[in-house]
Design an enzyme around this catalytic site. Sequence first.
Site, short mmCIF file in Angstrom:
data_model
loop_
_atom_site.label_atom_id
_atom_site.label_comp_id
_atom_site.label_asym_id
_atom_site.label_seq_id
_atom_site.Cartn_x
_atom_site.Cartn_y
_atom_site.Cartn_z
N GLU A 199 -4.89 3.91 5.91
CA GLU A 199 -4.55 3.63 4.52
C GLU A 199 -4.82 4.84 3.62
O GLU A 199 -3.99 5.18 2.78
CB GLU A 199 -5.35 2.40 4.05
CG GLU A 199 -4.80 1.79 2.79
CD GLU A 199 -5.73 0.74 2.21
OE1 GLU A 199 -6.77 1.11 1.64
OE2 GLU A 199 -5.41 -0.44 2.30
N ARG A 248 0.83 -1.22 0.00
CA ARG A 248 0.00 0.00 0.00
C ARG A 248 0.86 1.27 0.00
O ARG A 248 0.53 2.27 0.65
CB ARG A 248 -0.94 0.03 1.21
CG ARG A 248 -1.96 -1.10 1.29
CD ARG A 248 -2.96 -1.05 0.15
NE ARG A 248 -4.08 -1.97 0.35
CZ ARG A 248 -4.08 -3.24 -0.02
NH1 ARG A 248 -3.03 -3.77 -0.62
NH2 ARG A 248 -5.15 -3.99 0.18
N SER A 300 -10.61 -0.61 3.04
CA SER A 300 -9.89 -0.74 4.31
C SER A 300 -9.44 0.64 4.77
O SER A 300 -8.79 1.35 4.00
CB SER A 300 -8.66 -1.62 4.14
OG SER A 300 -9.01 -2.89 3.68
N1 EPU Z 1 -11.34 -10.28 10.41
C1 EPU Z 1 -12.03 -10.31 11.58
N2 EPU Z 1 -13.01 -9.38 11.79
C2 EPU Z 1 -13.32 -8.44 10.85
C3 EPU Z 1 -12.60 -8.40 9.66
C4 EPU Z 1 -11.60 -9.34 9.45
O1 EPU Z 1 -11.78 -11.15 12.45
O2 EPU Z 1 -14.23 -7.64 11.10
C5 EPU Z 1 -10.33 -11.31 10.14
C6 EPU Z 1 -10.84 -12.26 9.06
O3 EPU Z 1 -11.56 -13.31 9.60
C7 EPU Z 1 -9.59 -12.73 8.39
C8 EPU Z 1 -8.63 -11.58 8.58
O4 EPU Z 1 -9.17 -10.72 9.57
O5 EPU Z 1 -9.07 -13.86 9.06
C9 EPU Z 1 -8.39 -10.82 7.29
O6 EPU Z 1 -9.63 -10.34 6.77
P1 EPU Z 1 -9.89 -10.23 5.19
O7 EPU Z 1 -9.51 -11.50 4.51
O8 EPU Z 1 -11.27 -9.73 4.98
O9 EPU Z 1 -8.84 -9.19 4.67
P2 EPU Z 1 -8.31 -7.82 5.29
O10 EPU Z 1 -6.98 -8.05 5.89
O11 EPU Z 1 -9.39 -7.28 6.16
C10 EPU Z 1 -7.06 -7.10 3.10
C11 EPU Z 1 -6.94 -5.83 2.31
C12 EPU Z 1 -8.17 -5.63 1.45
C13 EPU Z 1 -8.27 -6.81 0.49
C14 EPU Z 1 -8.35 -8.10 1.31
C15 EPU Z 1 -8.26 -9.32 0.43
C16 EPU Z 1 -5.54 -4.31 3.57
C17 EPU Z 1 -5.50 -3.10 4.44
N3 EPU Z 1 -6.75 -4.71 3.20
O12 EPU Z 1 -8.18 -6.92 3.97
O13 EPU Z 1 -7.98 -4.45 0.68
O14 EPU Z 1 -9.41 -6.70 -0.35
O15 EPU Z 1 -7.22 -8.19 2.23
O16 EPU Z 1 -6.97 -9.41 -0.13
O17 EPU Z 1 -4.49 -4.85 3.23
C18 EPU Z 1 -8.40 -2.11 0.68
O18 EPU Z 1 -7.17 -1.95 0.71
O19 EPU Z 1 -9.19 -1.12 0.64
C19 EPU Z 1 -8.94 -3.46 0.70
C20 EPU Z 1 -10.26 -3.70 0.74
#
Ligand code: EPU
Length: 342
Positions: free
Chosen positions: A338, A168, A242
Amino acid sequence: MTAALPLHQDFSLKHFNTFGIDAKAAFYLPVSDDDMLDAVRRDPDLSRMPRLVLGGGSNLLLTGDVSGLVLHMSTRGIAVVGEDERFIYVRAAAGENWHQFVLWTLAHGLGGLENLSLIPGSVGAAPIQNIGAYGVETKDSFHSLTAFDFTTGERLTLSAEDCRFAYRDSVFKHELRDRAVILDVTFALPRQWHPNLHYADVAQELSARDITTPDARQVSDAVIAIRTRKLPDPALIGNVGSFFKNPVVPREQRDALLARHPTMVSYAQPDGSFKLAAGWLIDQCGWKGRTLGAAGVYEKQALVLVNRGGAKGADVVALAKAIQADVMSRFSVRLEPEPVFI
Ligand code: EPU
């Protein structure tokens, strides 16, 4: 001022930032042609103003009115510009919508960008924070870009190395932040395409659809389905995806946290550090679904802050600070936003 430029004064940016924050720009210029930037630079009044370059407005938080000039990139054009044994090179103008561009590549039988389907924003903004999702980042198929240098008036060509891509992050968030305007981006899309299914959600979605050897369009469809389930549509609920980056911590810190919180989500990084799931940290602090002022935390994904209606930048900042403070006091981890704060 240069008479020919279609300048607007006291212009509301409400419909040009996906948070839907009603802040005004003192001056607003839709840039439909790259040469307009030369005209701005030559104009004695406009060239002195602070500038904000706007793409899809999906990665910024307007904390108040913008006192200077907003340059809204609205240039169009997508074309195949070359090919060699390994790649087809596709160039898109900065103002193209990112998702429409991804769909264009898929419609032309080109894979490589499918995991980045449905990310809001513009092509020109994609390299700035090296947008990424489901195991793929912009840098993975990036070839080069052209930028206008406001300091010298020259067109620059930057390679992936010049852009200094990281998670990012890129040179456009640092040295080139107020200096370069991205004009177009060229991607190298592989002739020999292989799906990237390392991210469990994507693999699961495909297997739920009984697809074992997906094509790029099927991967895109799966990603669209996952995103639609988890993330709010900015056309309906204001948000910037995010709101925080997933923090990266040293192994010792992750091990100590894991000992106290065995269900904590973390991912090993190539350099031995660990990325923590910020959504999990925020969720554990009880913020999911909560509201503070006119801003809130999305019910289905704690990493996404939303506009509950009429939110001002200050509402979002207050909510973000409260979340950061709770995560710091509970986990001793600093969450870094972000989006860019304006
Ligand atoms: N989780 C929770 N509670 C929540 C949200 C997430 O426990 O409310 C846990 C999930 O269960 C999972 C972990 O956190 O085990 C990661 O969650 P998720 O797979 O939804 O991905 P993320 O880390 O929340 C990142 C990116 C997203 C991208 C997704 C998929 C960043 C800051 N965000 O989200 O990017 O779509 O992975 O690759 O790196 C963005 O940058 O705007 C964005 C949406």
